[in-house]
Design a protein around this motif. Structure first.
Motif, PDB file in Angstrom:
ATOM      1  N   THR A   1       0.599   4.161  -3.219  1.00 16.74           N
ATOM      2  CA  THR A   1       0.748   5.317  -2.877  1.00 16.74           C
ATOM      3  C   THR A   1       1.352   6.277  -2.904  1.00 16.74           C
ATOM      4  OG1 THR A   1      -0.526   4.633  -0.394  1.00 16.74           O
ATOM      5  CG2 THR A   1       0.222   7.198  -1.161  1.00 16.74           C
TER       6      THR A   1
ATOM      7  N   THR B   1       2.995  -2.016  -8.399  1.00 10.36           N
ATOM      8  CA  THR B   1       3.645  -1.600  -7.053  1.00 10.36           C
ATOM      9  C   THR B   1       4.333  -0.387  -7.386  1.00 10.36           C
ATOM     10  OG1 THR B   1       3.769  -3.675  -6.398  1.00 10.36           O
ATOM     11  CG2 THR B   1       1.945  -2.589  -5.399  1.00 10.36           C
TER      12      THR B   1
ATOM     13  N   LYS C   1       1.121  -1.138  -0.261  1.00 12.61           N
ATOM     14  CA  LYS C   1      -0.006  -0.089  -0.150  1.00 12.61           C
ATOM     15  C   LYS C   1       0.784   1.437   0.345  1.00 12.61           C
ATOM     16  CE  LYS C   1      -3.705  -2.813   2.371  1.00 12.61           C
ATOM     17  NZ  LYS C   1      -4.085  -2.652   3.844  1.00 12.61           N
TER      18      LYS C   1
ATOM     19  N   LYS D   1     -10.987   6.650  -4.965  1.00  5.45           N
ATOM     20  CA  LYS D   1     -11.745   5.672  -3.727  1.00  5.45           C
ATOM     21  C   LYS D   1     -11.805   4.369  -4.535  1.00  5.45           C
ATOM     22  CE  LYS D   1     -16.255   6.685  -4.205  1.00  5.45           C
ATOM     23  NZ  LYS D   1     -16.415   7.600  -5.533  1.00  5.45           N
TER      24      LYS D   1
ATOM     25  N   LEU E   1      -7.310  -2.037  -4.403  1.00  7.07           N
ATOM     26  CA  LEU E   1      -5.260  -2.261  -3.830  1.00  7.07           C
ATOM     27  C   LEU E   1      -6.051  -3.149  -3.187  1.00  7.07           C
ATOM     28  CD1 LEU E   1      -3.159  -2.327  -4.549  1.00  7.07           C
ATOM     29  CD2 LEU E   1      -2.842  -0.162  -2.490  1.00  7.07           C
ATOM     30  N   GLU E   2      -7.052  -2.939  -1.921  1.00 10.36           N
ATOM     31  CA  GLU E   2      -7.100  -3.996  -0.952  1.00 10.36           C
ATOM     32  C   GLU E   2      -7.907  -5.295  -1.250  1.00 10.36           C
ATOM     33  OE1 GLU E   2      -7.665  -3.346   1.993  1.00 10.36           O
ATOM     34  OE2 GLU E   2      -7.062  -1.259   2.674  1.00 10.36           O
TER      35      GLU E   2
ATOM     36  N   LYS F   1      -4.259  12.562  -4.699  1.00 11.51           N
ATOM     37  CA  LYS F   1      -5.138  11.974  -4.089  1.00 11.51           C
ATOM     38  C   LYS F   1      -5.227  10.410  -4.229  1.00 11.51           C
ATOM     39  CE  LYS F   1      -9.529  11.873  -1.699  1.00 11.51           C
ATOM     40  NZ  LYS F   1     -10.862  12.623  -1.659  1.00 11.51           N
ATOM     41  N   ILE F   2      -5.320   9.412  -4.057  1.00 12.41           N
ATOM     42  CA  ILE F   2      -6.499   8.025  -4.833  1.00 12.41           C
ATOM     43  C   ILE F   2      -7.216   8.073  -5.282  1.00 12.41           C
ATOM     44  CG2 ILE F   2      -5.917   5.881  -4.994  1.00 12.41           C
ATOM     45  CD1 ILE F   2      -3.248   6.189  -3.414  1.00 12.41           C
TER      46      ILE F   2
ATOM     47  N   LYS G   1      -8.126   2.645  -4.356  1.00 15.88           N
ATOM     48  CA  LYS G   1      -8.192   2.429  -3.470  1.00 15.88           C
ATOM     49  C   LYS G   1      -8.827   0.925  -2.859  1.00 15.88           C
ATOM     50  CE  LYS G   1      -6.819   6.657  -0.467  1.00 15.88           C
ATOM     51  NZ  LYS G   1      -8.052   7.627   0.523  1.00 15.88           N
ATOM     52  N   SER G   2     -10.092   0.727  -3.021  1.00 17.27           N
ATOM     53  CA  SER G   2     -10.571  -0.444  -2.719  1.00 17.27           C
ATOM     54  C   SER G   2     -10.430  -1.541  -3.281  1.00 17.27           C
ATOM     55  CB  SER G   2     -12.209  -0.537  -2.705  1.00 17.27           C
ATOM     56  OG  SER G   2     -13.361  -0.996  -3.000  1.00 17.27           O
TER      57      SER G   2
END
Length: 196
Positions: A11, A47, A7, A21, A27-28, A18-19, A24-25
């Motif tokens: 980033t 990455t 992560k 949303k 990547l999770e 700003k990534i 971000k989700s």
């Protein structure tokens, strides 16, 4: 590599922006233990930094205008956000593909559209003078299509977490790409000409 390090590295690719949303989700989702390999032939988040864009130009303004964030195919092409001004919200920035053998093309008007296209599960084909997604049915008929191992899980993530409708036909994929190119491709070509 543990998910916290992944992560942090992801980033770092975004140069302070700003990534979105949805990314971000995603990547999770990508680093979760339930998804040990590819979930779409059309996208896989990176990455590590890539030097591919520098193959086109090393001008600092050019390099700052693009934020690479994902693999587009198995041969090394990548997706990047195209930042047209420094105040840009990445969630609204168009997505371009840089071909590993040349060619820069607009793929989608924003990250949401790219994630919808990725549901089709077919990798991008990028040449110096053309870009497209192949017809999955034709590939299947020729025995040349292998679905990503976790594509069904990706479709579930897309619907439930990203709240986006999967694009599942080549006609719908082509329609999204055509619209994005109609709106941005000529501007992109004019921009790139200043540096190459």
């Amino acid at each position: 590599m543990n998910s916290t390090m992944v992560k942090q590295e992801f980033t770092a690719l975004f140069k302070g922006y700003k990534i979105p949303k949805e990314l971000k989700s995603l990547l999770e989702f990508q680093v979760s233990e339930n998804i040990p390999s590819y979930y779409s032939n059309a996208i896989y988040l990176m990455t590590e930094e890539t030097s591919l864009i520098e193959n086109y130009s090393t001008d600092e303004a050019f390099l700052k205008a693009f934020i690479p964030f994902a693999e587009a195919n198995s041969s090394g092409s990548i997706y990047a956000f195209w930042i047209q001004n420094s105040e840009e919200d990445l969630a609204k920035a168009p997505i371009v593909v840089f071909g590993d053998e040349g060619g820069i093309f607009v793929v989608a008007q924003n990250i949401q559209e790219l994630l919808q296209i990725a549901a089709y599960d077919v990798e991008a084909v990028v040449y110096e003078d053309e870009f497209y997604f192949q017809d999955k049915e034709a590939l299947e008929e020729d025995g040349e299509f292998t679905a990503a191992d976790f594509n069904m899980e990706y479709l579930d993530w897309l619907r439930s977490d990203a709240k986006l409708k999967p694009i599942l036909t080549i006609d719908d994929v082509d329609a999204l790409v055509d619209e994005a190119q109609a709106n941005y491709q000529e501007n992109l070509e004019q921009y790139v000409k200043r540096f190459i």
